[in-house]
Design a protein around this motif. Structure first.
Motif, PDB file in Angstrom:
ATOM      1  N   LEU A  81      -5.455  86.276  24.599  1.00  0.00           N
ATOM      2  CA  LEU A  81      -4.812  84.972  24.687  1.00  0.00           C
ATOM      3  C   LEU A  81      -4.359  84.512  23.306  1.00  0.00           C
ATOM      4  CD1 LEU A  81      -3.911  82.457  26.183  1.00  0.00           C
ATOM      5  CD2 LEU A  81      -6.268  81.592  26.028  1.00  0.00           C
ATOM      6  N   ASP A  82      -5.199  84.667  22.314  1.00  0.00           N
ATOM      7  CA  ASP A  82      -4.813  84.281  20.959  1.00  0.00           C
ATOM      8  C   ASP A  82      -3.653  85.144  20.451  1.00  0.00           C
ATOM      9  OD1 ASP A  82      -6.779  82.374  20.985  1.00  0.00           O
ATOM     10  OD2 ASP A  82      -7.544  82.880  18.997  1.00  0.00           O
ATOM     11  N   GLU A  83      -3.671  86.410  20.816  1.00  0.00           N
ATOM     12  CA  GLU A  83      -2.574  87.301  20.434  1.00  0.00           C
ATOM     13  C   GLU A  83      -1.251  86.813  21.028  1.00  0.00           C
ATOM     14  OE1 GLU A  83      -1.997  91.213  22.545  1.00  0.00           O
ATOM     15  OE2 GLU A  83      -2.679  91.955  20.594  1.00  0.00           O
ATOM     16  N   ALA A  84      -1.288  86.419  22.290  1.00  0.00           N
ATOM     17  CA  ALA A  84      -0.075  85.914  22.934  1.00  0.00           C
ATOM     18  C   ALA A  84       0.388  84.617  22.287  1.00  0.00           C
ATOM     19  CB  ALA A  84      -0.328  85.703  24.429  1.00  0.00           C
ATOM     20  N   ARG A  85      -0.537  83.736  21.973  1.00  0.00           N
ATOM     21  CA  ARG A  85      -0.168  82.485  21.307  1.00  0.00           C
ATOM     22  C   ARG A  85       0.555  82.760  20.003  1.00  0.00           C
ATOM     23  NH1 ARG A  85      -2.601  77.772  23.125  1.00  0.00           N
ATOM     24  NH2 ARG A  85      -4.631  77.911  24.186  1.00  0.00           N
TER      25      ARG A  85
ATOM     26  N   GLY B 295       0.399  69.576  21.266  1.00  0.00           N
ATOM     27  CA  GLY B 295       1.253  69.724  22.433  1.00  0.00           C
ATOM     28  C   GLY B 295       1.876  71.109  22.515  1.00  0.00           C
ATOM     29  N   PHE B 296       2.300  71.650  21.384  1.00  0.00           N
ATOM     30  CA  PHE B 296       2.899  72.983  21.395  1.00  0.00           C
ATOM     31  C   PHE B 296       1.838  74.049  21.659  1.00  0.00           C
ATOM     32  CE2 PHE B 296       4.998  76.582  18.923  1.00  0.00           C
ATOM     33  CZ  PHE B 296       5.800  76.951  19.984  1.00  0.00           C
ATOM     34  N   HIS B 297       0.639  73.836  21.161  1.00  0.00           N
ATOM     35  CA  HIS B 297      -0.473  74.757  21.430  1.00  0.00           C
ATOM     36  C   HIS B 297      -0.707  74.845  22.943  1.00  0.00           C
ATOM     37  CE1 HIS B 297      -3.735  77.133  19.838  1.00  0.00           C
ATOM     38  NE2 HIS B 297      -4.637  76.464  20.512  1.00  0.00           N
ATOM     39  N   HIS B 298      -0.680  73.697  23.604  1.00  0.00           N
ATOM     40  CA  HIS B 298      -0.892  73.660  25.049  1.00  0.00           C
ATOM     41  C   HIS B 298       0.316  74.239  25.787  1.00  0.00           C
ATOM     42  CE1 HIS B 298      -3.562  69.914  24.063  1.00  0.00           C
ATOM     43  NE2 HIS B 298      -4.092  71.053  23.633  1.00  0.00           N
ATOM     44  N   PHE B 299       1.504  74.040  25.241  1.00  0.00           N
ATOM     45  CA  PHE B 299       2.717  74.617  25.820  1.00  0.00           C
ATOM     46  C   PHE B 299       2.650  76.143  25.766  1.00  0.00           C
ATOM     47  CE2 PHE B 299       7.017  76.289  25.493  1.00  0.00           C
ATOM     48  CZ  PHE B 299       7.715  75.590  26.476  1.00  0.00           C
ATOM     49  N   GLN B 300       2.168  76.686  24.679  1.00  0.00           N
ATOM     50  CA  GLN B 300       2.031  78.134  24.563  1.00  0.00           C
ATOM     51  C   GLN B 300       1.148  78.684  25.677  1.00  0.00           C
ATOM     52  OE1 GLN B 300       0.441  78.517  20.627  1.00  0.00           O
ATOM     53  NE2 GLN B 300       2.436  78.371  19.612  1.00  0.00           N
ATOM     54  N   ALA B 301       0.025  78.004  25.947  1.00  0.00           N
ATOM     55  CA  ALA B 301      -0.870  78.457  27.018  1.00  0.00           C
ATOM     56  C   ALA B 301      -0.168  78.388  28.371  1.00  0.00           C
ATOM     57  CB  ALA B 301      -2.139  77.610  27.025  1.00  0.00           C
ATOM     58  N   TRP B 302       0.604  77.323  28.577  1.00  0.00           N
ATOM     59  CA  TRP B 302       1.372  77.189  29.826  1.00  0.00           C
ATOM     60  C   TRP B 302       2.369  78.326  29.957  1.00  0.00           C
ATOM     61  CZ3 TRP B 302       6.700  76.365  30.145  1.00  0.00           C
ATOM     62  CH2 TRP B 302       7.194  76.048  31.413  1.00  0.00           C
ATOM     63  N   LEU B 303       3.006  78.687  28.866  1.00  0.00           N
ATOM     64  CA  LEU B 303       3.969  79.785  28.889  1.00  0.00           C
ATOM     65  C   LEU B 303       3.275  81.089  29.266  1.00  0.00           C
ATOM     66  CD1 LEU B 303       6.841  80.792  28.375  1.00  0.00           C
ATOM     67  CD2 LEU B 303       6.272  80.979  25.942  1.00  0.00           C
ATOM     68  N   VAL B 304       2.106  81.329  28.728  1.00  0.00           N
ATOM     69  CA  VAL B 304       1.315  82.501  29.123  1.00  0.00           C
ATOM     70  C   VAL B 304       1.070  82.479  30.629  1.00  0.00           C
ATOM     71  CG1 VAL B 304      -0.956  83.587  28.958  1.00  0.00           C
ATOM     72  CG2 VAL B 304       0.215  82.834  26.875  1.00  0.00           C
TER      73      VAL B 304
ATOM     74  N   ASP C 178       4.389  81.604  18.608  1.00  0.00           N
ATOM     75  CA  ASP C 178       4.298  80.588  17.560  1.00  0.00           C
ATOM     76  C   ASP C 178       5.524  80.661  16.656  1.00  0.00           C
ATOM     77  OD1 ASP C 178       3.303  78.560  16.046  1.00  0.00           O
ATOM     78  OD2 ASP C 178       1.728  79.734  15.079  1.00  0.00           O
ATOM     79  N   THR C 179       6.662  80.181  17.179  1.00  0.00           N
ATOM     80  CA  THR C 179       7.905  80.215  16.408  1.00  0.00           C
ATOM     81  C   THR C 179       8.547  78.831  16.428  1.00  0.00           C
ATOM     82  OG1 THR C 179       9.375  80.769  18.271  1.00  0.00           O
ATOM     83  CG2 THR C 179       8.261  82.602  17.146  1.00  0.00           C
ATOM     84  N   TRP C 180       9.298  78.528  15.394  1.00  0.00           N
ATOM     85  CA  TRP C 180       9.985  77.231  15.338  1.00  0.00           C
ATOM     86  C   TRP C 180      11.033  77.086  16.435  1.00  0.00           C
ATOM     87  CZ3 TRP C 180       7.143  73.987  13.064  1.00  0.00           C
ATOM     88  CH2 TRP C 180       6.487  74.269  11.872  1.00  0.00           C
ATOM     89  N   PRO C 181      11.827  78.122  16.738  1.00  0.00           N
ATOM     90  CA  PRO C 181      12.789  77.959  17.829  1.00  0.00           C
ATOM     91  C   PRO C 181      12.128  77.634  19.169  1.00  0.00           C
ATOM     92  CG  PRO C 181      13.435  79.794  16.448  1.00  0.00           C
ATOM     93  CD  PRO C 181      12.065  79.377  15.989  1.00  0.00           C
ATOM     94  N   LEU C 182      11.002  78.272  19.456  1.00  0.00           N
ATOM     95  CA  LEU C 182      10.331  77.975  20.718  1.00  0.00           C
ATOM     96  C   LEU C 182       9.728  76.573  20.689  1.00  0.00           C
ATOM     97  CD1 LEU C 182       9.652  79.008  23.485  1.00  0.00           C
ATOM     98  CD2 LEU C 182       7.627  80.140  22.534  1.00  0.00           C
ATOM     99  N   TRP C 183       9.256  76.148  19.518  1.00  0.00           N
ATOM    100  CA  TRP C 183       8.736  74.785  19.382  1.00  0.00           C
ATOM    101  C   TRP C 183       9.860  73.777  19.618  1.00  0.00           C
ATOM    102  CZ3 TRP C 183       4.614  73.701  15.076  1.00  0.00           C
ATOM    103  CH2 TRP C 183       3.975  72.470  15.330  1.00  0.00           C
ATOM    104  N   ALA C 184      11.038  74.076  19.073  1.00  0.00           N
ATOM    105  CA  ALA C 184      12.185  73.188  19.283  1.00  0.00           C
ATOM    106  C   ALA C 184      12.544  73.106  20.763  1.00  0.00           C
ATOM    107  CB  ALA C 184      13.381  73.688  18.479  1.00  0.00           C
TER     108      ALA C 184
END
Length: 204
Positions: free
Chosen positions: A47-51, A75-84, A55-61
């Motif tokens: 999971l941490d590997e996927a996060r 919020g972006f940390h939680h978004f990353q988990a949702w994307l997974v 972890d990129t600025w374009p995806l954060w944008a």
């Protein structure tokens, strides 16, 4: 790598079992708690590997635009988990091209609606996925907070907040964003002038 395939099989298996986030969490915890402890550690590491890959600025944008301009580091940390949680195929496509979020049904149904009107289960946020392995680990070992040590023994530091290592590429400029991500810009038009940076740090 077998562990990576197994991680995605579990994530996608939870989605096949139920479409409710809480139900998926319970399903994952039960499945992990029935496995040997090293496999629970594997899940946390993957999971941490996927996060980190997300972890990129374009995806954060892109996440910030979808969320109505509000996407803190948490919020972006939680978004990353949702994307997974969307599964391996969608995850890979979106990490490669964040504008592909415009093709994701869970994103499209948010378009044209205020985030204040989103139901809890609709939000692009799955914070609790990050606690699944901890809960399963404690159930197996009776050691609260013991997972961090086991993950650390593998040279992985868990729970780091997002810190994109790439270039933000001027994405706080609406014109730049629209050129880079035309489909998302069309789905989620700006209501007015945007202030602030793509990488807000205040918790939303």
């Amino acid at each position: 790598m077998r562990e990576r395939d197994d991680f995605w099989s579990l994530v996608e298996g939870s989605a096949a079992a139920t479409d409710h986030p809480d139900g998926r969490l319970a399903w994952l915890i039960d499945r992990l708690a029935a496995r040997p402890v090293p496999e629970v550690v594997d899940f946390a590491v993957r999971l941490d590997e996927a996060r980190r890959r997300a972890d990129t600025w374009p995806l954060w944008a892109a996440a910030r635009r979808i969320r109505g301009g509000r996407c803190s580091d948490d919020g972006f940390h939680h978004f990353q988990a949702w994307l997974v949680g969307l599964g391996r195929q969608t995850f890979e496509r979106v990490v490669a091209d964040p504008d592909a979020l415009a093709d994701v049904p869970q994103v499209r149904r948010l378009a044209g609606r205020s985030p204040d009107d989103w139901a809890h289960h609709e939000r692009p946020d799955w914070e609790c996925l990050g606690y699944v392995a901890d809960t399963a680990y404690e159930r197996l070992t009776r050691e609260p907070a013991g997972l961090d040590g086991s993950v650390g023994a593998r040279g992985v530091q868990r729970g780091l907040l997002p810190d994109g290592s790439d270039d933000a590429e001027g994405l706080r400029d609406p014109a730049v964003f629209a050129r880079r991500f035309p489909r998302l810009a069309g789905l989620f038009p700006l209501p007015g002038p945007v202030t602030g940076d793509v990488c807000q740090t205040a918790t939303s």
